[in-house]
Design a protein around this motif. Structure first.
Motif, mmCIF file in Angstrom:
data_model
loop_
_atom_site.group_PDB
_atom_site.id
_atom_site.type_symbol
_atom_site.label_atom_id
_atom_site.label_comp_id
_atom_site.label_asym_id
_atom_site.label_seq_id
_atom_site.Cartn_x
_atom_site.Cartn_y
_atom_site.Cartn_z
ATOM 1 N N MET A 17 51.890 38.119 22.392
ATOM 2 C CA MET A 17 51.365 39.009 23.461
ATOM 3 C C MET A 17 52.275 38.836 24.823
ATOM 4 S SD MET A 17 47.498 39.675 25.363
ATOM 5 C CE MET A 17 47.047 40.683 23.999
ATOM 6 N N LEU A 18 52.567 39.433 25.551
ATOM 7 C CA LEU A 18 53.247 39.165 26.701
ATOM 8 C C LEU A 18 52.492 39.718 27.947
ATOM 9 C CD1 LEU A 18 56.101 38.428 28.018
ATOM 10 C CD2 LEU A 18 56.595 40.835 28.158
ATOM 11 N N VAL A 19 52.081 38.502 28.583
ATOM 12 C CA VAL A 19 51.218 38.510 29.893
ATOM 13 C C VAL A 19 51.952 38.257 31.193
ATOM 14 C CG1 VAL A 19 49.309 37.662 28.653
ATOM 15 C CG2 VAL A 19 50.329 36.005 29.760
ATOM 16 N N TYR A 20 51.385 38.755 32.222
ATOM 17 C CA TYR A 20 52.022 38.364 33.554
ATOM 18 C C TYR A 20 50.720 38.393 34.487
ATOM 19 C CZ TYR A 20 49.639 42.972 34.946
ATOM 20 O OH TYR A 20 48.855 43.794 35.333
ATOM 21 N N PHE A 21 51.534 37.457 35.618
ATOM 22 C CA PHE A 21 50.501 37.187 36.633
ATOM 23 C C PHE A 21 51.335 37.625 37.896
ATOM 24 C CE2 PHE A 21 49.450 34.096 33.355
ATOM 25 C CZ PHE A 21 47.855 33.934 33.487
ATOM 26 N N LEU A 22 50.654 38.195 38.765
ATOM 27 C CA LEU A 22 51.340 39.039 40.015
ATOM 28 C C LEU A 22 50.414 38.358 41.121
ATOM 29 C CD1 LEU A 22 52.380 42.314 39.149
ATOM 30 C CD2 LEU A 22 54.063 40.506 39.321
ATOM 31 N N VAL A 23 51.412 38.192 42.267
ATOM 32 C CA VAL A 23 50.524 37.853 43.590
ATOM 33 C C VAL A 23 50.295 39.283 44.134
ATOM 34 C CG1 VAL A 23 50.976 37.026 45.762
ATOM 35 C CG2 VAL A 23 51.890 36.025 44.167
ATOM 36 N N ALA A 24 48.940 39.429 44.425
ATOM 37 C CA ALA A 24 48.383 40.746 45.059
ATOM 38 C C ALA A 24 49.102 40.967 46.167
ATOM 39 C CB ALA A 24 46.876 41.010 44.924
ATOM 40 N N PHE B 161 48.442 29.543 39.548
ATOM 41 C CA PHE B 161 48.037 30.594 40.578
ATOM 42 C C PHE B 161 46.852 30.234 40.983
ATOM 43 C CE2 PHE B 161 51.253 33.036 38.504
ATOM 44 C CZ PHE B 161 51.761 33.966 39.479
ATOM 45 N N ASN B 162 45.862 29.429 40.502
ATOM 46 C CA ASN B 162 44.769 29.083 41.275
ATOM 47 C C ASN B 162 45.125 28.235 42.471
ATOM 48 O OD1 ASN B 162 42.259 30.357 40.053
ATOM 49 N ND2 ASN B 162 42.517 28.892 38.391
ATOM 50 N N GLY B 163 46.124 27.070 42.107
ATOM 51 C CA GLY B 163 46.733 26.325 43.272
ATOM 52 C C GLY B 163 47.401 27.083 44.353
ATOM 53 N N LEU B 164 48.158 28.140 44.006
ATOM 54 C CA LEU B 164 48.743 28.955 44.877
ATOM 55 C C LEU B 164 47.798 29.843 45.752
ATOM 56 C CD1 LEU B 164 51.601 30.395 43.063
ATOM 57 C CD2 LEU B 164 51.773 28.463 44.545
ATOM 58 N N ALA B 165 46.675 30.290 45.284
ATOM 59 C CA ALA B 165 45.476 30.932 46.133
ATOM 60 C C ALA B 165 44.895 29.994 46.906
ATOM 61 C CB ALA B 165 44.642 31.281 45.074
ATOM 62 N N LYS B 166 44.657 28.698 46.285
ATOM 63 C CA LYS B 166 44.080 27.839 47.382
ATOM 64 C C LYS B 166 44.830 27.437 48.431
ATOM 65 C CE LYS B 166 41.568 23.339 47.339
ATOM 66 N NZ LYS B 166 41.118 22.267 46.540
ATOM 67 N N GLN B 167 46.089 27.199 48.224
ATOM 68 C CA GLN B 167 47.106 26.935 49.234
ATOM 69 C C GLN B 167 47.426 27.961 50.256
ATOM 70 O OE1 GLN B 167 50.575 24.945 47.617
ATOM 71 N NE2 GLN B 167 51.540 24.347 49.646
ATOM 72 N N TYR B 168 47.683 29.141 49.711
ATOM 73 C CA TYR B 168 48.184 30.138 50.566
ATOM 74 C C TYR B 168 47.274 31.294 50.845
ATOM 75 C CZ TYR B 168 52.554 27.658 49.707
ATOM 76 O OH TYR B 168 53.580 26.654 49.775
ATOM 77 N N PRO C 74 46.555 45.624 33.941
ATOM 78 C CA PRO C 74 45.778 44.596 34.467
ATOM 79 C C PRO C 74 44.500 44.360 33.620
ATOM 80 C CG PRO C 74 45.857 46.480 35.897
ATOM 81 C CD PRO C 74 46.791 46.824 34.878
ATOM 82 N N VAL C 75 44.021 43.136 33.724
ATOM 83 C CA VAL C 75 42.596 42.735 32.896
ATOM 84 C C VAL C 75 41.900 42.022 33.876
ATOM 85 C CG1 VAL C 75 43.352 43.107 30.530
ATOM 86 C CG2 VAL C 75 43.380 40.711 31.869
ATOM 87 N N SER C 76 42.337 41.426 35.083
ATOM 88 C CA SER C 76 41.393 40.515 35.819
ATOM 89 C C SER C 76 42.282 40.150 36.937
ATOM 90 C CB SER C 76 41.385 39.299 35.204
ATOM 91 O OG SER C 76 40.249 38.544 35.856
ATOM 92 N N TYR C 77 41.541 40.028 38.174
ATOM 93 C CA TYR C 77 41.992 39.441 39.403
ATOM 94 C C TYR C 77 41.252 38.257 39.670
ATOM 95 C CZ TYR C 77 43.838 44.395 39.651
ATOM 96 O OH TYR C 77 44.393 45.550 39.279
ATOM 97 N N PHE C 78 41.757 37.393 40.256
ATOM 98 C CA PHE C 78 41.237 36.154 40.882
ATOM 99 C C PHE C 78 42.281 35.358 41.864
ATOM 100 C CE2 PHE C 78 44.329 34.774 37.524
ATOM 101 C CZ PHE C 78 44.909 33.617 38.140
ATOM 102 N N GLY C 79 41.612 34.579 42.777
ATOM 103 C CA GLY C 79 42.402 34.029 44.002
ATOM 104 C C GLY C 79 41.459 33.455 44.996
ATOM 105 N N ALA C 80 41.995 33.368 46.204
ATOM 106 C CA ALA C 80 41.302 33.043 47.239
ATOM 107 C C ALA C 80 40.112 33.848 47.709
ATOM 108 C CB ALA C 80 42.268 32.885 48.269
ATOM 109 N N HIS C 81 40.021 35.150 47.400
ATOM 110 C CA HIS C 81 39.207 35.985 47.845
ATOM 111 C C HIS C 81 38.287 36.601 46.719
ATOM 112 C CE1 HIS C 81 42.153 36.239 51.174
ATOM 113 N NE2 HIS C 81 40.975 36.215 51.938
ATOM 114 N N GLU C 82 38.872 36.577 45.502
ATOM 115 C CA GLU C 82 38.376 37.051 44.066
ATOM 116 C C GLU C 82 37.693 36.106 43.512
ATOM 117 O OE1 GLU C 82 38.187 40.033 42.903
ATOM 118 O OE2 GLU C 82 39.359 41.096 44.599
ATOM 119 N N GLY C 83 37.844 34.841 43.726
ATOM 120 C CA GLY C 83 37.171 33.898 43.168
ATOM 121 C C GLY C 83 38.184 32.974 42.153
ATOM 122 N N LYS C 84 38.070 31.857 41.665
ATOM 123 C CA LYS C 84 39.041 30.938 40.775
ATOM 124 C C LYS C 84 38.826 31.486 39.536
ATOM 125 C CE LYS C 84 39.671 26.430 39.397
ATOM 126 N NZ LYS C 84 39.042 24.965 39.187
#
Length: 123
Positions: free
Chosen positions: A1-8, A78-85, A101-111
């Motif tokens: 399966m090909l997955v992607y991670f994008l900065v929102a 991406f968790n590290g980038l979310a925390k840093q930026y 898309p299947v999920s969102y996470f980060g600084a505002h969405e949660g780890k």
């Protein structure tokens, strides 16, 4: 399966958009370094940030995965980038060139958690 991670990059309030614009070079460098370090795993950089409107930007990575353990490194990245930026991330699958898309996470969405994302992707 090909997955992607994008900065929102879309639907950001003015303050978050300004911070994203300021952090763009560092984010691009971090993702480029990750992609180069993982060429053996077929990690591909997604870097389409030429538009004046950051809602049109696409910045992230794609990579094939066959087991949920393969998600650990990109989720940690991406968790590290979310925390840093202060960014959020979108993760999903790519089929026939279409992103789902299947999920969102980060600084505002949660780890983000690799195990849960694997469940969402049905890995």
């Amino acid at each position: 399966m090909l997955v992607y991670f994008l900065v929102a990059c879309d639907r950001l309030e003015e303050k978050r958009e300004k911070k994203l614009r300021q952090s763009l070079p560092e984010l691009q460098a971090a993702l480029q370094a990750y992609a180069e370090a993982n060429t053996a795993n077929d990690v591909t950089l997604i870097n389409a940030c030429d538009s004046e409107d950051c809602a049109d930007w696409e910045l992230g990575i794609s990579q094939p995965v066959t087991k949920n353990i393969h998600l650990n490194y990109p989720v940690d990245l991406f968790n590290g980038l979310a925390k840093q930026y202060g960014i959020d991330c979108e993760v999903g699958s790519i089929e026939n060139g279409e992103r789902e898309p299947v999920s969102y996470f980060g600084a505002h969405e949660g780890k983000g958690e690799a195990f849960l994302i694997a469940e969402y992707l049905e890995l």
